[in-house]
Design a protein around this motif. Structure first.
Motif, PDB file in Angstrom:
ATOM      1  N   ALA A 173       0.720  -1.372   0.082  1.00 18.90           N
ATOM      2  CA  ALA A 173       0.022   0.033  -0.023  1.00 18.90           C
ATOM      3  C   ALA A 173       0.954   1.187  -0.124  1.00 18.90           C
ATOM      4  O   ALA A 173       1.899   1.358   0.652  1.00 18.90           O
ATOM      5  N   ALA A 174       0.453   2.258  -0.937  1.00 22.68           N
ATOM      6  CA  ALA A 174       1.322   3.442  -0.999  1.00 22.68           C
ATOM      7  C   ALA A 174       0.644   4.488   0.138  1.00 22.68           C
ATOM      8  O   ALA A 174      -0.492   4.817   0.115  1.00 22.68           O
ATOM      9  N   THR A 197       3.398  10.412  -7.825  1.00 24.19           N
ATOM     10  CA  THR A 197       3.657   9.000  -8.194  1.00 24.19           C
ATOM     11  C   THR A 197       3.138   8.566  -9.424  1.00 24.19           C
ATOM     12  O   THR A 197       3.867   7.712 -10.056  1.00 24.19           O
ATOM     13  N   ALA A 198       1.798   8.787  -9.595  1.00 26.51           N
ATOM     14  CA  ALA A 198       1.309   8.211 -10.986  1.00 26.51           C
ATOM     15  C   ALA A 198       2.057   8.698 -12.223  1.00 26.51           C
ATOM     16  O   ALA A 198       2.442   8.200 -13.147  1.00 26.51           O
ATOM     17  N   ALA A 252       8.431   6.890 -16.128  1.00 30.54           N
ATOM     18  CA  ALA A 252       9.478   6.037 -16.293  1.00 30.54           C
ATOM     19  C   ALA A 252       8.986   4.841 -17.361  1.00 30.54           C
ATOM     20  O   ALA A 252      10.150   4.375 -17.935  1.00 30.54           O
ATOM     21  N   ARG A 253       7.883   4.504 -17.555  1.00 24.43           N
ATOM     22  CA  ARG A 253       7.377   3.661 -18.549  1.00 24.43           C
ATOM     23  C   ARG A 253       7.678   4.341 -19.780  1.00 24.43           C
ATOM     24  O   ARG A 253       8.195   3.477 -20.923  1.00 24.43           O
ATOM     25  N   ASN A 254       7.640   5.360 -19.862  1.00 22.50           N
ATOM     26  CA  ASN A 254       7.638   6.155 -21.421  1.00 22.50           C
ATOM     27  C   ASN A 254       9.276   6.201 -21.505  1.00 22.50           C
ATOM     28  O   ASN A 254       9.535   6.207 -22.975  1.00 22.50           O
ATOM     29  N   GLU A 255      10.289   6.008 -20.795  1.00 21.73           N
ATOM     30  CA  GLU A 255      11.521   6.176 -20.788  1.00 21.73           C
ATOM     31  C   GLU A 255      12.216   4.694 -21.514  1.00 21.73           C
ATOM     32  O   GLU A 255      13.246   4.658 -22.044  1.00 21.73           O
ATOM     33  N   ALA A 256      11.563   3.818 -21.114  1.00 17.73           N
ATOM     34  CA  ALA A 256      11.957   2.510 -21.556  1.00 17.73           C
ATOM     35  C   ALA A 256      11.939   1.978 -22.920  1.00 17.73           C
ATOM     36  O   ALA A 256      12.644   1.158 -23.231  1.00 17.73           O
ATOM     37  N   PRO A 285       3.812   0.602  -5.515  1.00 18.73           N
ATOM     38  CA  PRO A 285       4.116   1.366  -6.640  1.00 18.73           C
ATOM     39  C   PRO A 285       4.667   2.640  -6.524  1.00 18.73           C
ATOM     40  O   PRO A 285       4.080   3.361  -6.072  1.00 18.73           O
ATOM     41  N   GLY A 286       5.717   2.745  -7.347  1.00 17.78           N
ATOM     42  CA  GLY A 286       6.396   4.104  -7.030  1.00 17.78           C
ATOM     43  C   GLY A 286       7.339   4.134  -6.095  1.00 17.78           C
ATOM     44  O   GLY A 286       8.241   5.216  -6.122  1.00 17.78           O
TER      45      GLY A 286
END
Length: 400
Positions: A263-264, A276-277, A283-287, A337-338
């Motif tokens: 849990a965040a 965080t979102a 980060a996903r777009n950098e991959a 997450p985050g």
């Protein structure tokens, strides 16, 4: 010793009897160097010391070139210049009857102070390979910018004994390598151990330069296998793991055990430019393949994920160690997450990645060298044999 006096005469090491060199933090000198070459601007600036990988591999580009590489792992002509300077440092040490251990200390020092380049600027009036200051008795500007002279001053100091060189330090042969360097350079206490971060790079450059780091001294001991007592050895493992990996109970997480979403609930003082979102999306777009720019820059990457230009900390494991105790979740395999996840890689810097959820992380170098890839969080353990330390909220109190 005879070699010392002969070498002083050969390179005109005069000395002025000035006071000992003032404490100038090695990290501040390096930061100044990066600022001069314009690397701390906004956007994708590489933060000083935001490194990931072997010790002594900060993500610092080099001045005056578009060649790829970092300060400790450059490409093209810049590596040639480093090798030339390394040979000069070794020549001065050998002529003075000093061991390969002395050469290694000199290389580590020059890497930390100037990236082993003979730069004509620095903090205040600092200059050259070792960032020596004319105002503190290290010599005239033109002398300090002579690598042979600067090396002789580092090893042998002024004839008057002030400022002191390595041979003026009683018992330097048995000191940890970083401590011997710091005793000559006299940085602020909190920066003294930064010289240890340059050992692997110094050994690599010495190998490329054909330097024998096992050379025996004419007037002292040869370099012990793995370096001086208490110094990190060729394996890259710290002499005292607690120095590099604080608050680690030494119990590794079970290799390959899956990670699950927790849990965040970040503490109120965890505030970042990105939510965080948004950070996870960034980060996903950098991959997918936005450029080969993240080689050994794990801490720089996670700080930029959250909108910071730099983290303000030198190594990933130090970032984890500096977290408030209540924010560190040692060995907990249920990160939200985050969260930032940390590993002990057996090297000085360690590794950090951003947890994306569903057992996945965004990490540099694990899929493709220099790129960001989304991979299972277990890949760091499985592919690199690393030890999972734990997770922490995305807290960057020194970020900027």
């Amino acid at each position: 010793m005879q070699g010392r006096d002969t070498l002083r005469a050969a390179v005109d090491v005069g000395g002025t009897g000035a006071k000992l060199k003032l404490a100038v933090p090695a990290a501040a000198l390096f930061l100044c160097f990066l600022m001069v070459v314009g690397l701390l601007g906004g956007g994708t600036a590489k933060a000083y010391g935001d490194s990931c990988g072997d010790r002594g591999q900060p993500g610092a580009d080099l001045p005056g070139t578009s060649e790829p590489g970092t300060g400790q792992n450059p490409g093209g002509s810049l590596r040639k210049k480093q090798i030339e300077n390394a040979k000069t440092i070794d020549m001065v040490a050998e002529r003075g009857g000093m061991s390969g251990q002395a050469t290694l200390i000199g290389l580590m020092t020059a890497l930390q102070e100037s990236t082993l380049l003979n730069i004509d600027y620095g903090d205040r009036d600092s200059l050259g390979l070792f960032q020596q200051r004319p105002s503190q008795g290290w010599g005239r500007r033109d002398q300090i910018l002579n690598p042979e002279y600067a090396s002789a001053m580092f090893f042998f100091g002024a004839a008057s004994g002030s400022p002191r060189g390595l041979t003026d330090i009683r018992g330097w042969e048995s000191m940890p390598l970083w401590k011997a360097a710091a005793t000559v350079q006299r940085p602020a206490e909190e920066y003294a151990k930064l010289y240890a971060g340059q050992e692997d790079a110094a050994r690599e450059i010495a190998s490329q330069a054909g330097i024998d780091l096992q050379r025996a001294a004419q007037t002292g001991p040869a370099l012990p296998e793995g370096g001086a007592t208490g110094a990190p050895g060729p394996s890259g493992e710290p002499a005292d793991p607690e120095e590099c990996y604080p608050d680690n109970d030494g119990t590794p997480g079970k290799l390959g055990e899956p990670f699950h979403d927790g849990a965040a609930n970040w503490p109120e003082n965890v505030k970042n430019p990105r939510s965080t979102a948004d950070a996870i999306e960034w980060a996903r777009n950098e991959a997918p393949g936005t450029g080969k720019k993240w080689y050994r820059l794990c801490l720089a990457f996670v700080s930029q994920v959250y909108g910071w230009s730099y983290s303000g900390v030198f190594f990933a494991v130090d970032h984890y160690g500096e977290m408030p105790k209540e924010m560190r979740h040692d060995k907990d395999r249920n990160p939200p997450p985050g969260a930032l996840m940390y590993w002990d890689t057996g090297k000085r810097a360690g590794h950090v990645a951003v947890y994306l959820g569903n057992g996945e992380i965004a990490s540099n170098d694990i899929g493709r060298r220099g790129y960001i890839d989304v991979v299972p969080a277990t890949a760091i353990e499985e592919k690199w044999g690393a030890t999972y330390l734990g997770w922490a909220p995305p807290y960057f109190p020194k970020g900027g």
